[in-house]
Every structure is written in C-alpha cells, then in structure tokens.
Design a protein around this motif. Sequence first.
Motif: not given
Length: 298
Positions: A194-195, A198, A234-235, A238
């Motif tokens: 995810l990082r 993203y 994830q949001k 971001r």
Amino acid sequence: MSDALCQAVRRYTRLQANTAGIATTPVPGLFLVSAERPGALEHAISKPLVCLVLQGSKRVTIGPRTVTFAAGDSMIVTANVPTVSGIREASAARPYLAVALDLDPTVIAELDMTLGAHEASKEPAFDDAEVQLRDAVWRLVRLLEQPRSLAVLGPSLVREIHYWLLLGRQGPAIRHLGLPESRVRRIGRAVALLRRDYARLLTVEQLANAAGMSRSAFHRHFRAVTSLSPLQFQKQLRLIEARRLLISEGKSASRAAFEVGYASVSQFTREYARLHGRPPVRDRNAVAEQGAATAGSR
C-alpha cells in the motif's frame, strides 16, 4: 550526555531540517526533529519506530490512547498505525528535540535468534536497558558529524539500539516484528504494498495475497493491527502524501490530487479538509505564514 545530545541534534537540524523541522540523515530510517513552537495536530501513519524525546513535549494519539511524551520518555510504535500528534512544549530558547529511528524486522529477527529463548525469557534490567539505549543513540548521532566513522560504525550502532530495545519494557511487542509469520509481520507486507502503490487501485485479493491470508482473515487482522480498513488506510496515505506535495514541494491542489490517485478535485478537497482540518490551499497558506513568523522571530 543528555545536554550534549540536545546540542548535537540542534546543530544538525539547523543545517539539515526541512520546513517541518525534520532532518533526514545518512543512516537509513534515522530522523532528528527540532521545533521552536507548539504545532497544529499532524496526521501520519507511522511505521514501527522508536522516538526518544530529548526536550519539550508532544501529545500523541494512537488508536484510543492519548499520551504526552516529555523529555526522557521513549515512544515505541510496534505496528503501522495511524497517529495524531502535536508538539505541546517548544520555544526558541528551549525547542522540542527528538530522535526517531525506524525499527528493522530483519535486525530484530537476527538478534532474537542470537539472544535465544533462554535469554529472552529472563527478567531484563529495564532501567539499565534504557540507559544503554540512550547512550547508543548518542554515539550514533555524534557520528553524523564524522561521515567516515559513521560509514563503518553506524550499522553496528543501529543494531545495538535494536538490542537494547529488545531488552526493554516493550521487548516482547518488538520481538513480534521479527517473527516471519507473525500477524503483524504478515500485515506489514500488505502495508508495504500500500505504501509503495498508494496512488494505484489495489484489490483486496492483491493485499490478502501479499499477507498470505484469506480475504476474511486479512480484513479482520488488518483492522486489528492498524485500526483501519485497507481502503481507509490507503485514503489516509494519499491525503498525508498530498499534504507533503502541497507544503514541501509547492504543488497545486489539483496536481497533488492527481498525483496521489484522485480523479475528482472536489472529492479530494472535501476529504483533505476532513482529515487535516482545512482545505488544501488554506492549509498550505497557514503553514507558510507560520513558517514566516518563526523565521522572523529568530
């Protein structure tokens, strides 16, 4: 040692710190922090790390728990979790000073094997481990001004810091980071994905596969470790990166939105304000005004 460490951190951050007062170093994962005034609340998703507060204080909320860390305290984060923090005590005469180091699961696993089950089960001398930890941090920070020596001795000092952490009060929790198939380590593999990606749409199947879990087990364990769903996680990634692009790189709100994966600028603006407390442009202007006021007071 404490005064000397504070002086070394101030010296280094004066030359190397960014507008947020954070200075990266040649040592991977080692950061020095200096701030001359209390700050607004900052949202982040912290990697596993140790943070030693040297001067001033900071209030940190991790999940349902809020703690104030003052000079002499150590904050240890043992999972990828969302944090909300704000510096409470800081001034030009006595700035907030801290040293932070990302924890390395590979080093932890190697040290845990070296310690062995018998040694790890002994009652550790917590106070002595804390004293030794700070001494190792001081020796590492001191070497930042000696690049040749740092290249040779830095890795062994990072390893020593991990060793004293394993013998400290949170040693058992830290030890789980080094276990290859521990729940925290497996979720960490999905978090790493995810990082890294993203801004890209990632499916639950991709994340669950990275963790080596079924969809249902992954959802359950991901929330247990991070306190968020994968989508929420994830949001936040971001929106935190978007703030960096706005403030540190001077990107426009629409460019920042696009670069972190938003198709709608209006949706980005709403969600940014919900997390950071102000719309993007107003937030950037407020930070710039604060920075100008700090520079003018010096």
